[in-house]
Design a protein around this motif. Structure first.
Motif, PDB file in Angstrom:
ATOM      1  N   GLY A 135       0.792  -1.230   0.000  1.00  0.00           N
ATOM      2  CA  GLY A 135       0.000   0.000   0.000  1.00  0.00           C
ATOM      3  C   GLY A 135       0.820   1.273   0.000  1.00  0.00           C
ATOM      4  N   LEU A 136       1.888   1.277   0.771  1.00  0.00           N
ATOM      5  CA  LEU A 136       2.693   2.499   0.882  1.00  0.00           C
ATOM      6  C   LEU A 136       3.313   2.880  -0.462  1.00  0.00           C
ATOM      7  CD1 LEU A 136       5.144   3.394   3.705  1.00  0.00           C
ATOM      8  CD2 LEU A 136       6.048   3.157   1.404  1.00  0.00           C
ATOM      9  N   LEU A 139       0.529   3.873  -2.960  1.00  0.00           N
ATOM     10  CA  LEU A 139       0.036   5.224  -2.666  1.00  0.00           C
ATOM     11  C   LEU A 139       0.928   6.258  -3.347  1.00  0.00           C
ATOM     12  CD1 LEU A 139      -2.108   6.746  -0.834  1.00  0.00           C
ATOM     13  CD2 LEU A 139      -0.172   7.170   0.701  1.00  0.00           C
ATOM     14  N   ASP A 288       7.175  -5.552   4.476  1.00  0.00           N
ATOM     15  CA  ASP A 288       6.069  -4.613   4.555  1.00  0.00           C
ATOM     16  C   ASP A 288       5.766  -4.441   6.040  1.00  0.00           C
ATOM     17  OD1 ASP A 288       3.606  -3.521   2.797  1.00  0.00           O
ATOM     18  OD2 ASP A 288       2.848  -4.312   4.682  1.00  0.00           O
ATOM     19  N   ASN A 289       5.723  -3.186   6.487  1.00  0.00           N
ATOM     20  CA  ASN A 289       5.419  -2.948   7.898  1.00  0.00           C
ATOM     21  C   ASN A 289       6.379  -3.667   8.847  1.00  0.00           C
ATOM     22  OD1 ASN A 289       3.103  -1.249   8.802  1.00  0.00           O
ATOM     23  ND2 ASN A 289       2.099  -2.310   7.099  1.00  0.00           N
ATOM     24  N   ASP A 336       6.766   8.256   4.958  1.00  0.00           N
ATOM     25  CA  ASP A 336       7.200   7.473   6.116  1.00  0.00           C
ATOM     26  C   ASP A 336       8.575   7.971   6.580  1.00  0.00           C
ATOM     27  OD1 ASP A 336       7.437   5.392   8.094  1.00  0.00           O
ATOM     28  OD2 ASP A 336       6.000   4.254   6.918  1.00  0.00           O
ATOM     29  N   HIS A 374       2.735   6.159   8.402  1.00  0.00           N
ATOM     30  CA  HIS A 374       1.885   5.145   7.767  1.00  0.00           C
ATOM     31  C   HIS A 374       1.598   3.941   8.636  1.00  0.00           C
ATOM     32  CE1 HIS A 374       1.946   6.794   3.621  1.00  0.00           C
ATOM     33  NE2 HIS A 374       3.138   7.240   3.975  1.00  0.00           N
ATOM     34  N   VAL A 452      -2.883   8.769   7.863  1.00  0.00           N
ATOM     35  CA  VAL A 452      -3.430   8.481   6.541  1.00  0.00           C
ATOM     36  C   VAL A 452      -4.908   8.087   6.529  1.00  0.00           C
ATOM     37  CG1 VAL A 452      -1.213   8.012   5.444  1.00  0.00           C
ATOM     38  CG2 VAL A 452      -2.381   6.167   6.682  1.00  0.00           C
ATOM     39  N   ASN A 482      -6.112   8.682   2.879  1.00  0.00           N
ATOM     40  CA  ASN A 482      -5.582   8.196   1.605  1.00  0.00           C
ATOM     41  C   ASN A 482      -6.636   8.188   0.499  1.00  0.00           C
ATOM     42  OD1 ASN A 482      -3.279   5.637   2.905  1.00  0.00           O
ATOM     43  ND2 ASN A 482      -3.022   7.811   2.541  1.00  0.00           N
ATOM     44  N   TYR A 572      -1.474  -9.227  11.270  1.00  0.00           N
ATOM     45  CA  TYR A 572      -2.413  -8.177  11.646  1.00  0.00           C
ATOM     46  C   TYR A 572      -3.533  -8.006  10.609  1.00  0.00           C
ATOM     47  CZ  TYR A 572      -0.978  -4.233   8.585  1.00  0.00           C
ATOM     48  OH  TYR A 572      -0.755  -3.410   7.513  1.00  0.00           O
ATOM     49  N   GLU A 674      -4.467  -1.446  10.958  1.00  0.00           N
ATOM     50  CA  GLU A 674      -4.273  -1.061   9.546  1.00  0.00           C
ATOM     51  C   GLU A 674      -4.440   0.457   9.454  1.00  0.00           C
ATOM     52  OE1 GLU A 674      -2.758  -1.814   6.757  1.00  0.00           O
ATOM     53  OE2 GLU A 674      -4.080  -3.462   6.126  1.00  0.00           O
ATOM     54  N   ALA A 675      -3.355   1.155   9.164  1.00  0.00           N
ATOM     55  CA  ALA A 675      -3.415   2.614   9.187  1.00  0.00           C
ATOM     56  C   ALA A 675      -4.566   3.130   8.305  1.00  0.00           C
ATOM     57  CB  ALA A 675      -2.089   3.192   8.739  1.00  0.00           C
ATOM     58  N   SER A 676      -4.623   2.649   7.082  1.00  0.00           N
ATOM     59  CA  SER A 676      -5.706   3.082   6.197  1.00  0.00           C
ATOM     60  C   SER A 676      -6.239   1.908   5.378  1.00  0.00           C
ATOM     61  CB  SER A 676      -5.206   4.179   5.250  1.00  0.00           C
ATOM     62  OG  SER A 676      -6.064   4.307   4.135  1.00  0.00           O
ATOM     63  N   GLY A 677      -5.318   1.299   4.609  1.00  0.00           N
ATOM     64  CA  GLY A 677      -5.760   0.383   3.572  1.00  0.00           C
ATOM     65  C   GLY A 677      -6.187   1.236   2.386  1.00  0.00           C
ATOM     66  N   THR A 678      -5.920   0.759   1.190  1.00  0.00           N
ATOM     67  CA  THR A 678      -6.351   1.490   0.004  1.00  0.00           C
ATOM     68  C   THR A 678      -7.054   0.555  -0.976  1.00  0.00           C
ATOM     69  OG1 THR A 678      -4.054   1.267  -0.693  1.00  0.00           O
ATOM     70  CG2 THR A 678      -4.759   3.444   0.023  1.00  0.00           C
TER      71      THR A 678
HETATM   72  C1  GL2 Z   1       0.983   1.236   5.077  1.00  0.00           C
HETATM   73  C2  GL2 Z   1      -0.250   0.806   5.854  1.00  0.00           C
HETATM   74  O1  GL2 Z   1      -0.039  -0.450   6.399  1.00  0.00           O
HETATM   75  C3  GL2 Z   1      -1.545   0.854   5.046  1.00  0.00           C
HETATM   76  O2  GL2 Z   1      -2.630   0.678   5.899  1.00  0.00           O
HETATM   77  C4  GL2 Z   1      -1.679   2.190   4.331  1.00  0.00           C
HETATM   78  O3  GL2 Z   1      -2.816   2.189   3.514  1.00  0.00           O
HETATM   79  C5  GL2 Z   1      -0.439   2.442   3.491  1.00  0.00           C
HETATM   80  C6  GL2 Z   1      -0.483   3.789   2.800  1.00  0.00           C
HETATM   81  O4  GL2 Z   1      -0.678   4.812   3.701  1.00  0.00           O
HETATM   82  O5  GL2 Z   1       0.725   2.442   4.347  1.00  0.00           O
HETATM   83  N1  GL2 Z   1       2.072   1.427   5.997  1.00  0.00           N
HETATM   84  C7  GL2 Z   1       3.144   0.675   5.687  1.00  0.00           C
HETATM   85  O6  GL2 Z   1       4.222   0.648   6.275  1.00  0.00           O
HETATM   86  N2  GL2 Z   1       2.846  -0.061   4.600  1.00  0.00           N
HETATM   87  C8  GL2 Z   1       1.583   0.214   4.181  1.00  0.00           C
HETATM   88  O7  GL2 Z   1       1.054  -0.277   3.209  1.00  0.00           O
HETATM   89  N3  GL2 Z   1       3.735  -0.924   3.996  1.00  0.00           N
END
Ligand code: GL2
Length: 841
Positions: A135-136, A139, A288-289, A336, A374, A452, A482, A572, A674-678
């Protein structure tokens, strides 16, 4: 060096300037020219690969012409620019996007057809540019599309990895990683061999006082690595604006190899030096994360940041403005904490190289940067060991200590005597070894910090960054929810739906102002419209069913409910909850009478996603999904009622096929993780419903589309901490239905149960940190509601139409406008359509 052509000769240049093609004939001419000259082939030797290459080169020529004009226009206008620093840009394929954004896909389609090719086959030749994890990175790619489409003067800066995210193969149910060497043929980049920056590592710092008593620090010794720029043009949709993504590639400073070593017979080590330098931009870290604190990753970060800032500062210096104007001309956004060193690097350039004093420099720095957080996951928050820093970037460490000292002094003034506060907010964690906390450094060095999605932005203010809200006040912290680009995620991925929407809303305007989708509300009960709408969904499901057949050999019924969860595999994100739910469904079907079975809506459970190579639990989840599929898919009791599919190597181009085909998609992370999810936004925009938790952007999606149009379940973020506490210190009894699922797994029904012991054990014996058991009942019940709702197709279709109609908010254009206004303070540079196409400025 003065490289511009003198006035008298410029007329000749203007006369012969490249003119981008607009007609089918001119396009074909370009394709044939590229086949015959650039590729040195002919009509007797032109396969689809060659046709793809030639078509791409034709479009690349076109883009670079507009790119040049855009850059000139932006330089002349001399307005503020945005630099988006991201270690990841998950771009996917470029050709289809370029054709659609410049409005020439139909021209290309007809042209290619006259030359003997089907455009779909040509598009499919392209290797994804997969320089991101999830996602990051995606985005960042959506943001580039929006910034260009809205005519913002904006550049992306990143690394040109030789290997993007690995290719995933599934062998005997296990994930196997294969390197993604994508640069064999990449027509979308322009090497800029004239733009090379020296980047220094290691060495030491010499300090002295100069004649006037000023303290001077000189960073000397160590080694130099060269950064070469590669530019990728980013075309806006329906505008001539073509922005730039500049990616840096590393090379040893000594050229090919060290000739001295070579001549003295040490050939191997001279090549080894070269190799070591090239390693810096060789590979994208596949986590990722998750932060693993590897030295090479810190090297990547500094290499990229140093080259980018050198470039930005050089461009600023050409304008001959006073340094104090730097933040009026330049906004730098940190995607980030990965580029946080940019804060330190700019301070270093200003005080060590340009001779500004600390305070003057620091004001410039903090007014320039914005930081986007993020994630709140502790394992993802970057920390670097001080000894590692000391060795690799000795001068930067000193500056970090000074930044921290001034910061802590200001905290002390505001909260006298609060030593706990000082320890909590210090940029240096007093651990063994000491660590640099990059998020804290990013906050201190930026003027705005944003999360986000609303829940996420609230969470960072009340948890991980709570003290900083007290110190800096609440206004420094903000939210930008987002968004996604509707160009790729609707128009490109779902052309028929896009066409239908266009036919009802007066053309493609909705792709530039997604709120226009609102006009669809009036068709939510329109019989003819609903029929077409449903036919398009069905056709997209047929397309995915064919893909599933061709890649997995499994036949799925396109009339079944397609239930999709595609995203990185992570505890998660709870793919384990999903597969346990599937096993529960399997048990239920097995226990049904034939009469009962007839009443159940057939379902296809589709999974996809990569596990980080070192993430054992995630790999175990993939293994379980595949093994469940192997049993269920051939069980004659089950037949079409349940199929379980794992799609190999989920990536952007596959997402374009998968997303339009969902009836339901799963966004079921533990609340607050989950900060946002897209992808949730992408699925709804394509006429699918969501089963999800109250997490990330799901909450705002619910607010926009209405709670009748989403299947929410599970515990709330505010209750998660208490539940975890009870698991660990109270009594923890598992959900009885989940126990039955575990019993079946333990009976070796899906192969040797030992393979899944760690997974079930994490829930049974190790605290169930992600609340799988707590949410299981609610999840199963909600899936039953989904079954019921799906039986009423009339209502279902209405729900999906209303949802799409209300998704306007989630365009990445809206997000970019919010960043521009609240954080960057930049204006778009409007350009008349057609003004770039060979006309004078
Ligand atoms: C993330 C978040 O996990 C995800 O929820 C978010 O939509 C995206 C974009 O803001 O950022 N943070 C992160 O470290 N990763 C993501 O996808 N890898």
């Amino acid at each position: 060096v003065e490289a511009s052509i003198p006035e008298p000769q410029r007329d000749a240049w203007k006369k012969f300037q490249a003119k981008p093609f607009v007609s089918k004939d001119d396009f074909e001419k370009e394709v044939v020219r590229h086949v015959e000259t650039t590729l040195a082939r002919s009509m007797f030797n032109c396969d689809e690969t060659a046709a793809y290459a030639a078509a791409s080169l034709a479009f690349r020529d076109r883009l670079i012409t507009e790119w040049n004009r855009t850059q000139q226009r932006q330089t002349f206008a001399d307005t503020k620019r945005v630099y988006y620093l991201s270690l990841e840009f998950l771009m996917g394929r470029a050709l289809d996007n370029a054709m659609l954004n410049v409005g020439l896909k139909n021209v290309a389609k007809e042209g290619l057809s006259e030359l003997g090719f089907r455009i779909e086959d040509i598009i499919n030749q392209e290797h994804d540019a997969a320089l991101g994890n999830g996602g990051l990175g995606r985005l960042a790619a959506c943001f580039l599309d929006s910034m260009a489409s809205l005519n913002f003067p904006a550049w992306g800066y990143g690394l040109r990895y030789k290997y993007g995210i690995f290719k995933q193969e599934i062998v005997d149910g296990y994930q196997v990683e294969v390197p993604d060497y994508w640069l064999d043929f990449n027509p979308w980049e322009f090497p800029r061999h004239d733009i090379v920056v020296d980047v220094q590592f290691y060495g030491g710092v010499r300090k002295y006082q100069d004649e006037v008593g000023k303290n001077v620090a000189v960073w000397e010794g160590g080694e130099i690595v060269k950064a070469t720029a590669y530019d990728v043009p980013i075309p806006g949709f329906d505008t001539p604006t073509t922005n730039n993504m500049r990616l840096w590639s590393s090379k040893a400073a000594s050229g090919e190899f060290d000739f001295q070593k070579f001549n003295s017979g040490d050939y191997e080590s001279s090549v080894a030096d070269q190799q070591r330098a090239e390693t810096i931009s060789a590979v994208l870290y596949p986590n990722d994360n998750l932060d693993r604190g590897k030295e090479l990753r810190l090297k990547q970060q500094y290499f990229w940041v140093a080259a980018s800032l050198y470039d930005i500062v050089r461009r600023f210096k050409k304008s001959k403005r006073a340094w104090s104007e730097f933040p009026d001309q330049i906004a730098i956004q940190l995607n980030d904490t990965h580029p946080t060193l940019a804060i330190v690097e700019l301070q270093r350039i200003l005080i060590d190289m340009e001779g500004l004093d600390w305070d003057e420099a620091w004001t410039i720095v903090t007014n320039t940067f914005g930081y986007t957080n993020h994630t709140v996951l502790p394992e993802a928050l970057e920390k670097w060991s001080v000894p590692l820093f000391q060795n690799l970037l000795p001068r930067h460490l000193q500056i970090i200590y000074d930044i921290n000292m001034f910061f802590l002094q200001s905290v002390e003034r505001k909260f006298p005597g609060d030593r706990d506060m000082l320890a909590r907010v210090s940029i240096i964690e007093e651990s063994q070894p000491k660590m640099v906390r990059m998020a804290f450094l990013a906050i201190v060095g930026s003027h705005k910090v944003n999360g986000v999605a609303e829940l996420h932005s609230d969470l960072i203010k009340t948890t991980i960054f709570k003290d900083f809200v007290k110190i800096f006040g609440p206004d420094k912290f903000t939210n930008v929810t987002n968004g996604i680009t509707p160009r790729r995620w609707l128009h490109q991925a779902n052309p028929r739906l896009s066409e239908l929407i266009a036919s009802k809303t007066g053309g493609l305007g909705f792709l530039k102002d997604l709120n226009v989708l609102n006009e669809l509300e009036k068709f939510a009960d329109d019989k003819a419209f609903k029929k077409e709408w449903a036919e398009i969904k069905y056709a997209n499901k047929v397309r995915l069913a064919k893909y599933i057949k061709s890649t997995t050999g499994v036949t799925v019924n396109p009339a079944a409910l397609f239930d999709i969860q595609v995203k990185r595999i992570h505890e998660y994100k709870r793919q384990q909850l999903n597969i346990f739910g599937v096993i529960h469904r399997y048990l239920t079907i097995k226990a049904m009478t034939p009469e009962q079975r007839k009443k159940l809506a057939p379902r296809v459970s589709i999974f996809g996603g990569k596990a980080a190579p070192g993430y054992w639990m995630a790999k175990t989840i993939i293994h379980l999904i595949n093994n469940v599929g192997a049993v269920v898919n051939k069980d004659p009791d089950v037949g079409d009622l349940l199929k379980v599919i794992f799609l190999e190597d989920y990536n952007v181009s596959k997402a374009e096929i998968i997303t339009p085909a969902s009836d339901v998609s799963e966004h079921i992370s533990t609340a607050g993780t989950e900060a946002s999810g897209t992808s949730n936004m992408k699925f709804v925009l394509n006429g699918g419903l969501i089963i999800g938790t109250c997490d990330g952007a799901n909450i705002e999606i619910t607010r926009e589309i209405g709670e009748n149009n989403i299947f929410l379940f599970g515990n709330l973020a505010e209750d998660v901490e208490d539940l975890r506490h009870t698991h660990n210190y109270g009594s923890h009894t598992l959900d009885p239905d989940l126990v039955k699922v575990f019993d079946l797994i333990k009976s070796n029904a899906f192969g040797d149960a030992g393979a899944f012991g760690a997974l079930t054990g994490s829930i049974e014996d190790h605290g169930d940190y992600y609340l799988v058991s707590d949410d299981f009942h609610s999840y199963i019940q909600t899936q039953t509601l989904v079954d019921e709702a799906y039986k009423n197709q009339e209502e279902w279709i209405t729900k999906t139409i209303l949802s799409v109609a209300r998704m306007g908010f989630f365009s990445s254009d809206r997000c970019i406008n919010e960043y521009a206004e609240m954080i960057w303070n930049v204006e778009p540079l409007p350009v008349e359509k057609g003004s770039g196409l060979g006309k004078e400025e």
